[in-house]
Write a protein that holds these residues in place. Structure first.
Motif, PDB file in Angstrom:
ATOM      1  N   UNK A  58     -32.935 -22.672  10.496  1.00 47.86           N
ATOM      2  CA  UNK A  58     -34.096 -21.925  10.042  1.00 47.86           C
ATOM      3  C   UNK A  58     -35.383 -22.536  10.552  1.00 47.86           C
ATOM      4  N   UNK A  59     -36.475 -21.968  10.088  1.00 49.41           N
ATOM      5  CA  UNK A  59     -37.800 -22.439  10.472  1.00 49.41           C
ATOM      6  C   UNK A  59     -38.513 -22.983   9.246  1.00 49.41           C
ATOM      7  N   UNK A  60     -39.554 -23.752   9.478  1.00 48.37           N
ATOM      8  CA  UNK A  60     -40.311 -24.348   8.387  1.00 48.37           C
ATOM      9  C   UNK A  60     -41.378 -23.418   7.836  1.00 48.37           C
ATOM     10  N   UNK A  61     -41.012 -22.173   7.550  1.00 50.79           N
ATOM     11  CA  UNK A  61     -41.962 -21.213   6.977  1.00 50.79           C
ATOM     12  C   UNK A  61     -41.689 -21.057   5.485  1.00 50.79           C
ATOM     13  N   UNK A  62     -42.646 -20.535   4.763  1.00 51.93           N
ATOM     14  CA  UNK A  62     -42.487 -20.341   3.322  1.00 51.93           C
ATOM     15  C   UNK A  62     -41.323 -19.388   3.039  1.00 51.93           C
ATOM     16  N   UNK A  63     -41.282 -18.272   3.749  1.00 53.83           N
ATOM     17  CA  UNK A  63     -40.235 -17.285   3.515  1.00 53.83           C
ATOM     18  C   UNK A  63     -38.853 -17.852   3.841  1.00 53.83           C
ATOM     19  N   UNK A  64     -38.741 -18.536   4.963  1.00 57.86           N
ATOM     20  CA  UNK A  64     -37.457 -19.107   5.357  1.00 57.86           C
ATOM     21  C   UNK A  64     -37.041 -20.221   4.403  1.00 57.86           C
ATOM     22  N   UNK A  65     -38.000 -20.978   3.895  1.00 53.12           N
ATOM     23  CA  UNK A  65     -37.703 -22.018   2.911  1.00 53.12           C
ATOM     24  C   UNK A  65     -37.157 -21.427   1.621  1.00 53.12           C
ATOM     25  N   UNK A  66     -37.735 -20.311   1.199  1.00 56.22           N
ATOM     26  CA  UNK A  66     -37.268 -19.623  -0.005  1.00 56.22           C
ATOM     27  C   UNK A  66     -35.825 -19.161   0.183  1.00 56.22           C
ATOM     28  N   UNK A  67     -35.528 -18.590   1.356  1.00 48.36           N
ATOM     29  CA  UNK A  67     -34.170 -18.139   1.635  1.00 48.36           C
ATOM     30  C   UNK A  67     -33.187 -19.313   1.626  1.00 48.36           C
ATOM     31  N   UNK A  68     -33.602 -20.439   2.209  1.00 48.26           N
ATOM     32  CA  UNK A  68     -32.732 -21.610   2.273  1.00 48.26           C
ATOM     33  C   UNK A  68     -32.427 -22.157   0.879  1.00 48.26           C
ATOM     34  N   UNK A  69     -33.438 -22.186   0.010  1.00 45.62           N
ATOM     35  CA  UNK A  69     -33.215 -22.682  -1.360  1.00 45.62           C
ATOM     36  C   UNK A  69     -32.240 -21.791  -2.113  1.00 45.62           C
ATOM     37  N   UNK A  70     -32.358 -20.484  -1.949  1.00 47.49           N
ATOM     38  CA  UNK A  70     -31.438 -19.542  -2.610  1.00 47.49           C
ATOM     39  C   UNK A  70     -30.017 -19.741  -2.072  1.00 47.49           C
ATOM     40  N   UNK A  71     -29.890 -19.872  -0.759  1.00 44.03           N
ATOM     41  CA  UNK A  71     -28.557 -20.065  -0.174  1.00 44.03           C
ATOM     42  C   UNK A  71     -27.938 -21.367  -0.651  1.00 44.03           C
ATOM     43  N   UNK A  88     -15.494 -26.653   0.741  1.00 47.63           N
ATOM     44  CA  UNK A  88     -16.935 -26.649   1.032  1.00 47.63           C
ATOM     45  C   UNK A  88     -17.469 -28.061   0.774  1.00 47.63           C
ATOM     46  N   UNK A  89     -17.460 -28.885   1.808  1.00 49.41           N
ATOM     47  CA  UNK A  89     -17.715 -30.310   1.601  1.00 49.41           C
ATOM     48  C   UNK A  89     -19.089 -30.791   2.025  1.00 49.41           C
ATOM     49  N   UNK A  90     -19.843 -30.024   2.775  1.00 48.73           N
ATOM     50  CA  UNK A  90     -21.150 -30.495   3.209  1.00 48.73           C
ATOM     51  C   UNK A  90     -22.081 -29.356   3.549  1.00 48.73           C
ATOM     52  N   UNK A  91     -23.376 -29.612   3.426  1.00 43.70           N
ATOM     53  CA  UNK A  91     -24.394 -28.603   3.717  1.00 43.70           C
ATOM     54  C   UNK A  91     -25.587 -29.305   4.364  1.00 43.70           C
ATOM     55  N   UNK A  92     -26.060 -28.763   5.469  1.00 43.26           N
ATOM     56  CA  UNK A  92     -27.249 -29.290   6.125  1.00 43.26           C
ATOM     57  C   UNK A  92     -28.102 -28.130   6.609  1.00 43.26           C
ATOM     58  N   UNK A  93     -29.392 -28.213   6.348  1.00 45.13           N
ATOM     59  CA  UNK A  93     -30.351 -27.238   6.880  1.00 45.13           C
ATOM     60  C   UNK A  93     -30.987 -27.861   8.113  1.00 45.13           C
ATOM     61  N   UNK A  94     -30.807 -27.229   9.258  1.00 46.38           N
ATOM     62  CA  UNK A  94     -31.435 -27.653  10.499  1.00 46.38           C
ATOM     63  C   UNK A  94     -32.704 -26.830  10.633  1.00 46.38           C
ATOM     64  N   UNK A  95     -33.837 -27.474  10.457  1.00 46.87           N
ATOM     65  CA  UNK A  95     -35.111 -26.769  10.354  1.00 46.87           C
ATOM     66  C   UNK A  95     -36.000 -27.067  11.557  1.00 46.87           C
ATOM     67  N   UNK A  96     -36.370 -26.029  12.271  1.00 47.25           N
ATOM     68  CA  UNK A  96     -37.321 -26.154  13.371  1.00 47.25           C
ATOM     69  C   UNK A  96     -38.721 -25.965  12.792  1.00 47.25           C
ATOM     70  N   UNK A  97     -39.531 -27.016  12.870  1.00 44.45           N
ATOM     71  CA  UNK A  97     -40.888 -26.948  12.321  1.00 44.45           C
ATOM     72  C   UNK A  97     -41.877 -27.481  13.350  1.00 44.45           C
TER      73      UNK A  97
END
Length: 120
Positions: A58-71, A88-97
Motif C-alpha cells: 500500500x501507500x502512506x496515504x490516509x485512505x490506504x492506512x484506514x484500509x490497512x487497519x481494517x484488513x 495464518x502465521x504472519x502479517x506485514x504491510x509493505x508501505x511505499x511512502x
C-alpha cells in the motif's frame, strides 16, 4: 502494478540477504510450523498444516492506512480462530511512502517502509 513489483523485489532482497537461516521464507515457515518451540513434529499441529505470511502492499496515504487497519483487524481476528495451529502465521504491510518515512501506523500493525517510485 508498481507497488506489486516493488513488493516482489523487496521480498527477494530480504530472502537473499538473510543467510543465517537460509531465506526469510524458510525462517517464517520454520517458526510457524513450530509454535510451541518443540521439535519439528509437534503433536499439537497436523503434519498437513501449511503456514503462510500475508504481505499487504500500500501507500502512506490516509485512505490506504484506514484500509490497512481494517484488513489487519480482520486478519488478526481470523488468525486467532485457528489457535496455535493456525496457518495464518504472519502479517506485514509493505508501505511505499514519501522518502520511505513511517506514517504513524507502524505502532498498530507490522509495517516496512520503502520510498515510493517517482511519478512519470
Amino acid at each position: 502494478l508498481g507497488a506489486a513489483i516493488l513488493a516482489i523485489n523487496f521480498w527477494w532482497a530480504l530472502s537473499s540477504a538473510d543467510r543465517r537461516v537460509g531465506t526469510l521464507s524458510e525462517a517464517m515457515v520454520s517458526a510457524a510450523s513450530n509454535p510451541m518451540g518443540q521439535g519439528s513434529h509437534t503433536p499439537l499441529c497436523s503434519h498437513t498444516r501449511q503456514p503462510y505470511h500475508t504481505l499487504l502492499t500500500g501507500q502512506g496515504t490516509v485512505y490506504n492506512g484506514w484500509q490497512a487497519r481494517i484488513m489487519y483487524y480482520h486478519w488478526k481476528k481470523q488468525s486467532q480462530v485457528g489457535g496455535v495451529c493456525t496457518e495464518m502465521t504472519g502479517f506485514t504491510r509493505l508501505c511505499a511512502s514519501k522518502e520511505g518515512k513511517p506514517d504513524g501506523l507502524e505502532a498498530y500493525l507490522p509495517s516496512v517502509f520503502v520510498p515510493e517510485l517517482t511519478h512519470a
